[in-house]
Write a protein that holds these residues in place. Structure first.
Motif, mmCIF file in Angstrom:
data_model
loop_
_atom_site.group_PDB
_atom_site.id
_atom_site.type_symbol
_atom_site.label_atom_id
_atom_site.label_comp_id
_atom_site.label_asym_id
_atom_site.label_seq_id
_atom_site.Cartn_x
_atom_site.Cartn_y
_atom_site.Cartn_z
ATOM 1 N N THR A 50 0.899 -1.438 -0.201
ATOM 2 C CA THR A 50 0.437 -0.206 -0.048
ATOM 3 C C THR A 50 1.012 0.830 -0.271
ATOM 4 O O THR A 50 0.256 2.526 -0.787
ATOM 5 N N GLY A 102 -3.033 0.495 -7.727
ATOM 6 C CA GLY A 102 -2.924 -0.107 -6.757
ATOM 7 C C GLY A 102 -1.881 -1.687 -6.395
ATOM 8 O O GLY A 102 -1.594 -1.670 -7.049
ATOM 9 N N GLU A 137 -14.936 4.944 -1.444
ATOM 10 C CA GLU A 137 -14.107 5.907 -2.393
ATOM 11 C C GLU A 137 -13.364 4.544 -3.099
ATOM 12 O O GLU A 137 -13.652 4.887 -4.234
ATOM 13 N N GLN A 138 -13.171 2.967 -2.462
ATOM 14 C CA GLN A 138 -13.053 1.615 -3.466
ATOM 15 C C GLN A 138 -14.375 1.583 -4.303
ATOM 16 O O GLN A 138 -14.282 1.329 -5.442
ATOM 17 N N LYS A 139 -15.591 1.667 -3.973
ATOM 18 C CA LYS A 139 -16.558 2.244 -4.696
ATOM 19 C C LYS A 139 -16.531 2.938 -6.007
ATOM 20 O O LYS A 139 -16.897 2.477 -6.950
ATOM 21 N N LEU A 169 -6.061 2.416 -5.844
ATOM 22 C CA LEU A 169 -6.927 1.806 -4.657
ATOM 23 C C LEU A 169 -6.063 0.543 -4.143
ATOM 24 O O LEU A 169 -4.861 -0.294 -4.159
ATOM 25 N N SER A 170 -6.413 1.008 -2.631
ATOM 26 C CA SER A 170 -5.665 0.584 -1.720
ATOM 27 C C SER A 170 -6.198 -0.419 -0.505
ATOM 28 O O SER A 170 -7.575 0.804 -0.619
ATOM 29 N N ARG A 171 -5.762 -0.479 1.231
ATOM 30 C CA ARG A 171 -6.711 -0.790 1.912
ATOM 31 C C ARG A 171 -6.444 1.065 2.482
ATOM 32 O O ARG A 171 -7.182 0.880 3.441
ATOM 33 N N ARG A 223 -5.301 -5.434 -4.863
ATOM 34 C CA ARG A 223 -6.999 -5.097 -4.184
ATOM 35 C C ARG A 223 -7.562 -4.989 -6.057
ATOM 36 O O ARG A 223 -7.956 -5.595 -6.266
ATOM 37 N N LEU A 275 -14.130 1.632 -8.667
ATOM 38 C CA LEU A 275 -14.552 0.611 -9.289
ATOM 39 C C LEU A 275 -15.951 0.952 -10.490
ATOM 40 O O LEU A 275 -15.403 0.450 -11.459
ATOM 41 N N LYS A 293 -7.818 2.903 1.461
ATOM 42 C CA LYS A 293 -9.363 4.179 0.768
ATOM 43 C C LYS A 293 -10.286 3.563 1.079
ATOM 44 O O LYS A 293 -10.524 2.380 1.581
#
Length: 701
Positions: free
Chosen positions: A534, A584, A566-568, A558-560, A587, A571, A562
């Motif tokens: 990360t 990222g 935020e990840q949604k 995109l990583s933990r 993930r 995506l 977020k």
């Protein structure tokens, strides 16, 4: 060109004085790399050894002189007890005194440092007689170090009837093979793989005394000196004609040189900026890539320009000649990186056979896992002794050492020794063979799909791509230029790219990845950058963002780090195609990640991902361009590259001022730490201080 330089009256008077052996008048008004042009012209006319003393970095003057066609060497500065540097200093100073180095460039700091004082050398001839014990004792007496395996000048090692020695001032170590007291052969050998190479009839080993020498002790007959900015050089007077060269006007002679105004680096300003340069214009490019780009950019420029190859450092306009010299990096407002001109010594691999100690676990190709007991001699031949289960022993002749290698396992505990003649080793080799065959089948399947040319053939570089590359604030190395060109050819081919770029930290892998990502993203395709941690994901996210901020590209990570929301969002943007570059961790290769139009995958340190991740990446390689970066390539990856299943590129040019790592373990000593930090800061370097406790880190700072 040199004739025109020497036709200037001030320089004609300077050359006449030096030729007569008189003190030459000081020379003022000399700017930038023009000082090297004048020294090159004078040296070409006088044909006498030249000692060039400069106040700062000697690399600049050395590169400038070579650009003007002058053969020269740079005397490196010492670093504590660095044997390579001490040996190189002795070699170059001796070669200068002997007339083998026509011009020696020395910084003020290097000039003030002592040189090793070598007395009468020790001569060893092939066929001569040598008493091994007496020779070793004499080497120790004259400050040679007895080591396990020779790596640096001033070291020697003994193994039975073989003596390896790296004479100070020599470029290669040598191996003496004795039969009794007779020297049967003398061969140079490589430090990197310890293999013998060229045979020689004799060697001379410099023996060091207790005193040190000075640079003045190595001046050859007929030598003259040039001191740049003598007020800064702080050098004692030399007993040779010495020319003082200054930027400001001098009381003696003066020439009319001017610095060039700073260039903006904006491509649209190139024509107007070149138009204001007086006289003939000569632009120096450091490599082929710079030259090709410059020729493309000058197609629409009306002014006549001469393009030359060479690493010129600082531009100048020479009024008396009606000409101007411009380095490529100044024309495009880029930083000029200092690269060490000293030849770097070979390094031997960590797992060399010479690293074996008694008790180490080894693997024999035919007998399996055993323990190294030591070396033994019998009937004039030397053997490696290996112990197996039930105290069984195998004697391996020195000529067959390639059958044995050091054991490398994943567990910290030692493996059980194999039984000689047993089935365990044969079964292990059979399992490994089956695994290799399965891997080969997978690779061939992927390769077959790639050969169907189902990938994307990206267009040639557009104006944005050229501007993006020119915005790189540093000068590229030859390696970077060559690899960038290879990556572009891959991307422009319909065959999916699968290129591995190997290079140490700081060698320029990330810049190559960003150029590839920019080329793909500006054509409307998406780019995924896959990293193992990360922290690295956030670092790359910032780096990519800063380099591409002037262009309409959307970049996300995109990583933990977020949140779920935020990840949604990331995506959703990837699926919709509104996100151009995503950076990222693993993930990125989860089942819920969907790309609208993926064009390139960049993988940083692929070997750090798990088996299930690699399976996913293997499928991507069939139809998507893949660029893999690594600082520590795994053997299997390199082997695949050599087989032609993958393309491999090696970044081997070190970053500016990279020094060999020197490790010292000592009790905590504030004075030693302070001295180390001050030394590094004094040479313009940086310090990375690692502390293992958070609670008192501010106190340590």
């Amino acid at each position: 060109m040199f004739d025109r330089v020497l036709s200037i009256p001030a320089l004609a008077r300077v050359s006449t004085a030096i030729e007569r052996g008189d003190p030459p008048p000081s020379l003022g008004g000399v700017w930038g790399s023009g000082s090297a042009l004048i020294l090159a012209a004078l040296h070409s006319y006088l044909r006498r050894p030249l000692l060039a003393l400069v106040p700062g970095e000697a690399e600049e003057t050395t590169e400038d002189l070579r650009t003007y066609g002058t053969a020269c060497e740079m005397l490196p500065e010492t670093e504590g007890e660095n044997r390579h540097l001490a040996s190189e200093r002795l070699r170059l100073a001796t070669a200068f005194r002997g007339g083998r180095v026509p011009v020696l460039v020395v910084s003020a700091r290097s000039a003030g440092q002592p040189l090793p004082a070598a007395g009468e050398p020790l001569r060893v001839d092939r066929g001569g007689r040598v008493e091994m014990e007496a020779l070793a004792a004499r080497l120790v007496e004259h400050r040679y170090e007895h080591v396990h395996a020779v790596e640096s000048p001033g070291e020697f090692a003994r193994r039975g009837g073989i003596l390896d020695v790296f004479p100070l001032g020599a470029e290669r170590p040598v191996r003496l093979d004795l039969f009794g007291h007779t020297v049967e052969s003398i061969r140079e050998f490589s430090v990197s793989d310890q293999r013998t190479e060229r045979e020689v009839a004799e060697i001379l080993i410099p023996l060091l005394g207790d005193r040190s020498a000075e640079l003045a002790d190595f001046l050859p007959a007929g030598c003259w000196a040039a001191v740049r900015e003598p007020g800064e050089a702080l050098l004692p007077p030399l007993a040779v004609p010495t020319l003082e060269v200054r930027s400001l006007p001098a009381p003696g002679e003066n020439v009319r040189m001017l610095s060039l105004q700073r260039f903006s680096g904006v491509l649209s300003d190139l024509a107007s900026e070149l138009a204001r340069i007086p006289g003939d214009v000569r632009i120096h490019c450091a490599n082929e890539g710079e030259e090709q780009r410059l020729r493309e950019l000058l197609r629409d420029v009306k002014r006549e320009v001469t393009i030359a190859r060479g690493r010129l450092n600082r531009g100048f306009s020479f009024e008396e000649l009606g000409a101007s010299w411009i380095p490529h990096h100044e024309l495009f407002n880029r930083h000029r990186l200092r690269r060490s001109l000293m030849k770097r010594p070979d390094a031997r691999p960590i797992d060399s056979m010479l690293d074996l100690e008694k008790g180490d676990i080894v693997v024999h190709l035919y007998h399996g896992i055993g323990r190294f007991v030591g070396m033994e001699k019998s009937d004039g031949r030397e053997f490696m002794v290996l112990e197996y289960a039930d105290a069984a022993r195998v004697f391996v002749p020195v000529a067959d050492l390639d059958l044995v290698q050091k054991y490398v396992g994943v567990s910290e505990s030692a493996p059980p020794l194999h039984i000689l003649g047993g089935t365990a080793w044969a079964a292990a080799k059979e399992r490994a063979q089956q695994a290799v065959e399965e891997l080969a089948k997978d690779l061939i399947r992927v390769q077959a799909v790639r050969e169907m040319e189902l990938g994307n053939a990206f267009p040639a570089d557009a104006e944005w791509q050229r501007a993006f590359e020119l915005a790189f604030p540093y000068e590229e190395t030859e390696d970077q230029t060559d690899i960038a060109r290879a990556i572009k050819l891959d991307l422009q081919s319909p065959r999916p790219m699968d290129r591995l770029v190997c290079g140490d930290v700081g060698y320029g892998k990330t810049e190559l990845a960003m150029r590839a990502a920019f080329k793909v993203a500006t054509t409307g395709k998406q780019v995924a950058v896959l990293v193992p941690t990360t922290v690295l994901a956030e670092q790359h996210y910032r780096t990519f963002g800063e380099r591409m901020r002037d262009y309409p590209l959307r970049i996300a990570s995109l990583s933990r780090f977020k949140t779920a929301r935020e990840q949604k969002t990331v995506l959703a943007d990837l699926a919709a195609g509104t996100l151009d570059v995503v950076i990222g961790t693993h993930r990125l290769i989860q089942p819920d990640v969907k790309f609208r139009d993926l064009g390139l995958v960049v993988i940083d340190e692929e070997q750090r991902f798990g088996v299930e991740h690699k399976e996913h990446l293997k499928k991507l390689r069939a139809t998507v361009d893949v660029l893999t970066l690594t600082a520590t390539p795994i053997p299997r990856t390199l082997h695949m590259s050599l087989l032609g299943i993958r393309d491999v590129s090696m970044l081997q040019t070190p970053p500016a001022e990279r020094r060999a790592v020197r490790t010292e373990v000592m009790l905590e000593d504030d004075r030693a730490i302070r001295n180390a930090i001050l030394y590094e800061l004094d040479r313009g370097g940086q310090v990375y201080f690692v502390h293992n406790r958070v609670h008192n880190i501010e106190k340590i700072r």
